[in-house]
Design an enzyme around this catalytic site. Sequence first.
Site, PDB file in Angstrom:
ATOM      1  N   GLY A 208     -10.077 -26.707  21.234  1.00 14.97           N
ATOM      2  CA  GLY A 208      -9.065 -27.707  20.933  1.00 14.97           C
ATOM      3  C   GLY A 208      -7.769 -27.668  21.700  1.00 14.97           C
ATOM      4  O   GLY A 208      -6.982 -28.605  21.615  1.00 14.97           O
TER       5      GLY A 208
ATOM      6  N   CYS B 184     -18.769 -55.452  33.207  1.00 16.56           N
ATOM      7  CA  CYS B 184     -18.434 -56.706  32.535  1.00 16.56           C
ATOM      8  C   CYS B 184     -17.917 -56.467  31.122  1.00 16.56           C
ATOM      9  O   CYS B 184     -18.583 -56.772  30.126  1.00 16.56           O
ATOM     10  CB  CYS B 184     -19.647 -57.611  32.518  1.00 16.56           C
TER      11      CYS B 184
ATOM     12  N   PRO C 159     -13.490 -23.080  23.505  1.00 20.32           N
ATOM     13  CA  PRO C 159     -12.717 -24.006  24.333  1.00 20.32           C
ATOM     14  C   PRO C 159     -13.593 -24.825  25.279  1.00 20.32           C
ATOM     15  O   PRO C 159     -14.593 -24.323  25.796  1.00 20.32           O
ATOM     16  CB  PRO C 159     -11.811 -23.076  25.145  1.00 20.32           C
ATOM     17  N   GLY C 160     -13.231 -26.057  25.472  1.00 18.87           N
ATOM     18  CA  GLY C 160     -13.918 -26.910  26.436  1.00 18.87           C
ATOM     19  C   GLY C 160     -12.902 -27.471  27.410  1.00 18.87           C
ATOM     20  O   GLY C 160     -12.745 -27.010  28.539  1.00 18.87           O
TER      21      GLY C 160
ATOM     22  N   ARG D  52     -13.188 -42.231  28.796  1.00 15.86           N
ATOM     23  CA  ARG D  52     -12.049 -41.859  27.956  1.00 15.86           C
ATOM     24  C   ARG D  52     -10.998 -42.968  27.827  1.00 15.86           C
ATOM     25  O   ARG D  52     -10.526 -43.224  26.722  1.00 15.86           O
ATOM     26  CB  ARG D  52     -11.420 -40.547  28.437  1.00 15.86           C
TER      27      ARG D  52
ATOM     28  N   TYR E  64     -15.202 -34.143  29.480  1.00 15.87           N
ATOM     29  CA  TYR E  64     -15.592 -35.394  28.826  1.00 15.87           C
ATOM     30  C   TYR E  64     -15.578 -36.553  29.820  1.00 15.87           C
ATOM     31  O   TYR E  64     -15.266 -37.686  29.468  1.00 15.87           O
ATOM     32  CB  TYR E  64     -14.699 -35.671  27.593  1.00 15.87           C
TER      33      TYR E  64
ATOM     34  N   TYR F  37     -10.574 -43.976  24.047  1.00 14.94           N
ATOM     35  CA  TYR F  37      -9.398 -43.441  23.334  1.00 14.94           C
ATOM     36  C   TYR F  37      -8.082 -43.943  23.904  1.00 14.94           C
ATOM     37  O   TYR F  37      -7.027 -43.390  23.576  1.00 14.94           O
ATOM     38  CB  TYR F  37      -9.319 -41.906  23.464  1.00 14.94           C
TER      39      TYR F  37
HETATM   40  C1  LIG Z   1     -15.932 -30.470  21.133  1.00 12.11           C
HETATM   41  C2  LIG Z   1     -15.912 -29.188  20.410  1.00 12.11           C
HETATM   42  C3  LIG Z   1     -15.240 -28.084  20.935  1.00 12.11           C
HETATM   43  C4  LIG Z   1     -14.416 -28.132  22.207  1.00 12.11           C
HETATM   44  O1  LIG Z   1     -13.221 -28.796  22.024  1.00 12.11           O
HETATM   45  P1  LIG Z   1     -12.109 -28.841  23.205  1.00 12.11           P
HETATM   46  O2  LIG Z   1     -11.052 -29.688  22.642  1.00 12.11           O
HETATM   47  O3  LIG Z   1     -12.772 -29.439  24.396  1.00 12.11           O
HETATM   48  O4  LIG Z   1     -11.663 -27.443  23.443  1.00 12.11           O
HETATM   49  C5  LIG Z   1     -15.340 -26.891  20.249  1.00 12.11           C
HETATM   50  N1  LIG Z   1     -16.039 -26.783  19.094  1.00 12.11           N
HETATM   51  C6  LIG Z   1     -16.685 -27.833  18.550  1.00 12.11           C
HETATM   52  C7  LIG Z   1     -17.441 -27.654  17.302  1.00 12.11           C
HETATM   53  C8  LIG Z   1     -16.641 -29.067  19.185  1.00 12.11           C
HETATM   54  O5  LIG Z   1     -17.272 -30.108  18.630  1.00 12.11           O
END
Ligand SMILES: *Cc1c(COP(=O)(O)O)cnc(C)c1O
Length: 427
Positions: A244, A355, A287-288, A325, A383, A329
């Site tokens: 997150g 389109c 983390p992503g 995105r 993403y 969003y």
């Molecule tokens: C998407 C997700 C993440 C990664 O979130 P980021 O905001 O990209 O760090 C981690 N855990 C779960 C369960 C998710 O669905």
Amino acid sequence: MSHFSYKNGALCAENVPLTEIARQFGSPTYVYSKAALVENFSAYANACRENQRDASTALVCYSVKSNSNIAVLDLLSKLGSGFDIVSGGELLRVIAAGGDPSKVIFSGVGKTHEEMKLALSHDILCFNVESTAELHRLNEVAGEMGKQAPVSLRVNPNVDAKTHPYISTGLKENKFGIAYDEALTAYRTAATLPHIRVAGIDCHIGSQLLDDAPLLEALDRLIELVDRLTQEGIVLHHIDIGGGIGITYDKDKPVAIGDYLGRLFAKIDKWRLHQYKGKPIQVMFEPGRSIVGNAGLLLTEVEYLKHGAAKNFAIVNAAMNDLMRPAMYEAWHGVQPVVQRVGEQKTYDIVGPVCESGDWLARERSLAIEQGDLLAIMSAGAYGMTMSSNYNTRGRAAEVMVDGDQVHLIRRRETPGELFALETLLP
Ligand SMILES: *Cc1c(COP(=O)(O)O)cnc(C)c1O
């Protein structure tokens, strides 16, 4: 430091001019910097080390859905990362990339029977279970296989992540997790199921968080639950705080990873009451975005400039199907000309050829550009490609990874024929 910068007036990924990448691989193309990925992952790894954590007491499980290219997974796996997956398909990707299933945790509200079987057959580290119904199904599937499924319950701590509603997941009204007040009951149930082994607790409250206060508040709430469980003889092996942490898209100032992890480990150290087999509880992260988001950009070319009565449009060859995105969003991405021009700047909306009026990548940007110019849509590593589609029968973008002065094609561009190859005519 940014690994995308101008050298002699041309935007480069590490040492490679983007003009060179466009010449060689065409556009739209996702361009990733290997050094940026390493640096971002290392921010987590170093903070764990600085807080005296080894692999048994802290594990980073990269969120595969943010960018699942197998070259990215391979790189992170070699740096010691585990993986957070949300489907059986992602597990197969991790394995194809050489990732270790024993460092895989499986999140998501809708795991199917087949996905559970697949994950159990690879002996993954843990299932992050999101409902009591899922717990019962998992118990059944593990029973059929003569196994015990390690589980963590995803608890909804009901804290406000203060982010976009579509990427906020920790409030009561969200579909995710088990309500905080029902968690104890769910754990008691889990403890009685013969093919379930209670291993941990987790939460994930949202994405693109700039401040760590909501995460630390969520941790407090999880700690309270762990203490209650310990009193009942249910002793957990790990606590998973989710992902997150946000990145800088525009002027956003996210908390530094080291500061966040420092505060988090300090809380755990102060607590310390909780021990699993004589060791402090293992802390996990998912983390992503904070690992891949700013490590990638989307390279695109201006097809046409359209000067309207009310607005100017730059119509580019990337679209909402490549980068969802903004349409989804209203997300803001920086737009940089690949070669800086001297000349009059005009205000443009950067739009794609799809389109839909929602097909825009950026709005009201001052740029001096001409038809045929290349643009870089910044901060597109997370993403981006993973949310892309084939809408309008558009082949997906190519992906390249730059390493110093080398460029590696890590996914070739899809051809139109491939897009309908799985379809058949009526007899
Ligand atoms: C998407 C997700 C993440 C990664 O979130 P980021 O905001 O990209 O760090 C981690 N855990 C779960 C369960 C998710 O669905």
